[in-house]
Design an enzyme around this catalytic site. Structure first.
Site, mmCIF file in Angstrom:
data_model
loop_
_atom_site.group_PDB
_atom_site.id
_atom_site.type_symbol
_atom_site.label_atom_id
_atom_site.label_comp_id
_atom_site.label_asym_id
_atom_site.label_seq_id
_atom_site.Cartn_x
_atom_site.Cartn_y
_atom_site.Cartn_z
ATOM 1 N N HIS A 205 10.843 1.639 1.303
ATOM 2 C CA HIS A 205 9.722 0.999 0.606
ATOM 3 C C HIS A 205 10.222 -0.097 -0.331
ATOM 4 O O HIS A 205 9.664 -1.197 -0.391
ATOM 5 C CB HIS A 205 8.958 2.044 -0.217
ATOM 6 C CG HIS A 205 8.200 3.046 0.588
ATOM 7 N ND1 HIS A 205 7.916 4.310 0.131
ATOM 8 C CD2 HIS A 205 7.648 2.973 1.829
ATOM 9 C CE1 HIS A 205 7.234 4.968 1.036
ATOM 10 N NE2 HIS A 205 7.054 4.184 2.079
ATOM 11 N N GLN B 29 0.838 -1.189 0.000
ATOM 12 C CA GLN B 29 0.000 0.000 0.000
ATOM 13 C C GLN B 29 0.880 1.250 0.000
ATOM 14 O O GLN B 29 1.820 1.359 0.788
ATOM 15 C CB GLN B 29 -0.881 -0.006 1.259
ATOM 16 C CG GLN B 29 -1.345 1.345 1.756
ATOM 17 C CD GLN B 29 -2.381 1.981 0.868
ATOM 18 O OE1 GLN B 29 -3.153 1.277 0.229
ATOM 19 N NE2 GLN B 29 -2.422 3.301 0.824
ATOM 20 N N THR B 30 0.568 2.194 -0.888
ATOM 21 C CA THR B 30 1.337 3.430 -0.858
ATOM 22 C C THR B 30 0.509 4.621 -1.304
ATOM 23 O O THR B 30 -0.309 4.515 -2.217
ATOM 24 C CB THR B 30 2.615 3.330 -1.722
ATOM 25 O OG1 THR B 30 3.350 4.545 -1.610
ATOM 26 C CG2 THR B 30 2.298 3.064 -3.177
ATOM 27 N N ARG B 31 0.740 5.743 -0.627
ATOM 28 C CA ARG B 31 0.228 7.035 -1.078
ATOM 29 C C ARG B 31 1.408 7.956 -1.384
ATOM 30 O O ARG B 31 1.213 9.144 -1.620
ATOM 31 C CB ARG B 31 -0.676 7.663 -0.017
ATOM 32 C CG ARG B 31 0.033 8.078 1.272
ATOM 33 C CD ARG B 31 -0.947 8.747 2.220
ATOM 34 N NE ARG B 31 -0.314 9.395 3.345
ATOM 35 C CZ ARG B 31 -0.158 8.875 4.553
ATOM 36 N NH1 ARG B 31 -0.567 7.637 4.779
ATOM 37 N NH2 ARG B 31 0.403 9.557 5.521
ATOM 38 N N HIS C 221 10.536 5.216 -1.612
ATOM 39 C CA HIS C 221 11.927 5.484 -1.271
ATOM 40 C C HIS C 221 12.634 4.161 -0.966
ATOM 41 O O HIS C 221 12.072 3.075 -1.160
ATOM 42 C CB HIS C 221 12.023 6.483 -0.113
ATOM 43 C CG HIS C 221 11.154 6.157 1.071
ATOM 44 N ND1 HIS C 221 11.305 5.005 1.815
ATOM 45 C CD2 HIS C 221 10.103 6.840 1.628
ATOM 46 C CE1 HIS C 221 10.404 4.994 2.778
ATOM 47 N NE2 HIS C 221 9.658 6.080 2.702
ATOM 48 N N GLY D 44 4.275 -2.019 7.413
ATOM 49 C CA GLY D 44 5.511 -1.530 8.006
ATOM 50 C C GLY D 44 5.228 -0.490 9.072
ATOM 51 O O GLY D 44 4.226 -0.548 9.778
ATOM 52 N N ARG D 45 6.094 0.494 9.153
ATOM 53 C CA ARG D 45 5.975 1.541 10.165
ATOM 54 C C ARG D 45 4.902 2.550 9.776
ATOM 55 O O ARG D 45 4.809 2.988 8.642
ATOM 56 C CB ARG D 45 7.333 2.252 10.298
ATOM 57 C CG ARG D 45 7.348 3.425 11.248
ATOM 58 C CD ARG D 45 8.605 4.238 11.103
ATOM 59 N NE ARG D 45 8.863 4.628 9.725
ATOM 60 C CZ ARG D 45 8.221 5.622 9.091
ATOM 61 N NH1 ARG D 45 7.290 6.310 9.718
ATOM 62 N NH2 ARG D 45 8.527 5.909 7.840
ATOM 63 N N ASP D 46 4.050 2.907 10.752
ATOM 64 C CA ASP D 46 3.082 4.006 10.618
ATOM 65 C C ASP D 46 2.174 3.833 9.409
ATOM 66 O O ASP D 46 1.913 4.773 8.665
ATOM 67 C CB ASP D 46 3.828 5.345 10.536
ATOM 68 C CG ASP D 46 2.913 6.531 10.858
ATOM 69 O OD1 ASP D 46 1.990 6.360 11.662
ATOM 70 O OD2 ASP D 46 3.143 7.622 10.305
ATOM 71 N N HIS D 47 1.656 2.638 9.224
ATOM 72 C CA HIS D 47 0.788 2.339 8.088
ATOM 73 C C HIS D 47 -0.484 3.188 8.176
ATOM 74 O O HIS D 47 -1.213 3.146 9.159
ATOM 75 C CB HIS D 47 0.438 0.846 8.087
ATOM 76 C CG HIS D 47 -0.308 0.400 6.877
ATOM 77 N ND1 HIS D 47 0.266 -0.386 5.897
ATOM 78 C CD2 HIS D 47 -1.581 0.616 6.471
ATOM 79 C CE1 HIS D 47 -0.616 -0.629 4.958
ATOM 80 N NE2 HIS D 47 -1.749 -0.038 5.279
ATOM 81 N N ALA D 48 -0.759 3.958 7.126
ATOM 82 C CA ALA D 48 -1.972 4.790 7.011
ATOM 83 C C ALA D 48 -2.084 5.834 8.116
ATOM 84 O O ALA D 48 -3.172 6.323 8.407
ATOM 85 C CB ALA D 48 -3.238 3.927 6.980
#
Length: 419
Positions: free
Chosen positions: A221, A212-214, A218, A306-310
């Site tokens: 990711h 998932q990405t917005r 980097h 991963g870290r801090d998803h959404a």
């Protein structure tokens, strides 16, 4: 190939089945049925959709929210908000983490009765579908926000969306007419659940991890995706194409940056790029659950978490979105999380690593986040090559160069992104 034909062609496969159903349930009309429904809808009363509601309607249309047949009634709203469980109809008892609702003004709601048909219209005037009214009901908006977002502060963009919606919710089944601009604007990456399933079947991928990405991707990711490739048959980099908050990078720029990364740094036929039509809710842990749920409909067996998803700001801890998967029953969804710890560039290792694999102290670590990258680029700062690939940075710098400095949204480093 039409959506219905794709669904029928798939038949029984080893790909993970849709959520709560043996087959996808797209609500999108086609052909003569669509033409007739559109003609009739022009004479119906209208509800104007918010951007979020429009995205939800399109997801209902393409089967992304299988097995829902429309916008939730009061029993389902309360069950989802308080227990993450649907409470009515054929889907009673089914897991669902975030309410999918439609709202309008009290004045308009007072004119509606069960059985009425109402046209659902985008802000640009396009008739997107029709709802057959089941009921209208009021909600405690603050209660929904506290349960779903864990806050009622209107600085939170998801809370602000809920507090600004209409006074009354309208429940009922829908027929969907349009996928909006997404197939035209993003012809290479916009895909329906039936299309991704067909693609996975063609590639003989039985286990697929969704990323998932917005943000543009980097180095962290990239590392997460490559870990998943080691575990699964393939990875689907699944970009949100709907509305974002100020300062986030537009979908067309992200699409180009991700394609460049895939072309240069991933082995052929291990990853595909796709997109979906939702707006971000920034609901952190609850949204991670929704991301896993609809990725099951897209055919993914895993979701990279991963870290801090959404997340947004400092409303959630860096791994709250991982912990919430341990708080639900294991069998409520088939798509499972791939939980990955802090990832970073380590100057000691001279490579990407995680807290589970790197022996060096934190002083050697360069922690990367999408927020840090956006802040550096928006302020024309230098970005080290161990932060992002040079080909990606070039695309992003060209984007920011086209925005006057005084028009760039200010990017703040708070919460996990500041570490």
């Amino acid at each position: 190939m039409t959506e219905q034909k794709i669904v029928k062609r798939l038949g029984k496969t080893s790909i993970v089945p849709p959520h709560g159903s043996e087959e996808l349930k797209p609500l999108l009309l086609e052909g003569e049925a669509l033409s007739q429904a559109l003609r009739k809808a022009k004479d119906l009363p209208q509800i104007i959709l918010s951007s979020r509601e429009r995205g939800d309607l399109i997801m209902l249309g393409i089967g992304g929210f299988t097995p829902l047949d429309g916008f939730m009634n009061q029993a389902d709203w309360r069950g989802v908000v308080d227990e993450m469980t649907l409470k009515s109809g054929d889907n009673k008892g089914l897991f669902w983490p975030i309410p999918i609702t439609l709202s309008t003004s009290k004045e308009q709601a007072d004119t509606l009765a069960p059985g009425d048909e109402v046209a659902l219209v985008a802000e640009d005037g396009e008739i997107m579908g029709v709802i057959t009214v089941e009921e209208t009901y009021t909600i405690d908006k603050a209660h929904e926000c506290q349960q779903v977002f864990t806050t009622t502060e209107e600085e939170h963009p998801g809370v602000r969306q809920v507090m600004e919606q209409g006074e009354v919710n309208v429940a009922g089944s829908v027929k969907v007419f349009s996928q909006g601009e997404f197939p035209t604007l993003y012809p290479e990456i916009y895909k329906t659940p039936a299309e991704t399933r067909a693609l996975f079947e063609e590639k003989n991928w039985q286990t697929v991890a969704a990323f998932q990405t917005r943000n543009p991707m980097h180095r962290s990711h990239e590392y997460l995706a490559k870990i998943a490739i080691e575990i699964c048959d393939g990875v689907m980099i699944h970009s949100l194409l709907g509305a974002l908050k100020p300062g986030d990078i537009p979908a067309e720029v992200r699409q180009e940056a991700i394609k460049t990364l895939i072309d240069n740094y991933f082995k052929k036929d291990t990853v595909i790029q796709a997109g979906y039509p939702l707006d971000m809710r920034y609901a952190g842990p609850r949204e991670a659950l929704l991301h896993a749920l609809f990725r099951q409909n897209y055919g993914c067996s895993h979701l990279i978490v991963g870290r801090d998803h959404a997340g947004v700001g400092d409303y959630y801890g860096p791994f709250d979105a991982q912990a919430i998967f341990d708080e639900i029953e294991k069998d409520v969804m088939l798509t499972q999380p791939l939980k990955i710890d802090w990832t970073f560039w380590c100057n000691g290792c001279q490579a990407m690593a995680s807290t589970k694999t790197c022996p060096h102290d934190a002083e050697h670590h360069v922690k990367v986040s999408g927020t840090k990258l956006r802040k550096a680029l928006s302020e024309d700062q230098e970005v080290p090559e161990n932060f992002s690939r040079p080909e990606v940075l070039q695309i992003l710098r060209e984007y920011y160069a086209g925005i006057a400095k005084e028009e760039r949204a200010e990017v703040h480093l708070v919460g996990a992104s500041a570490q």
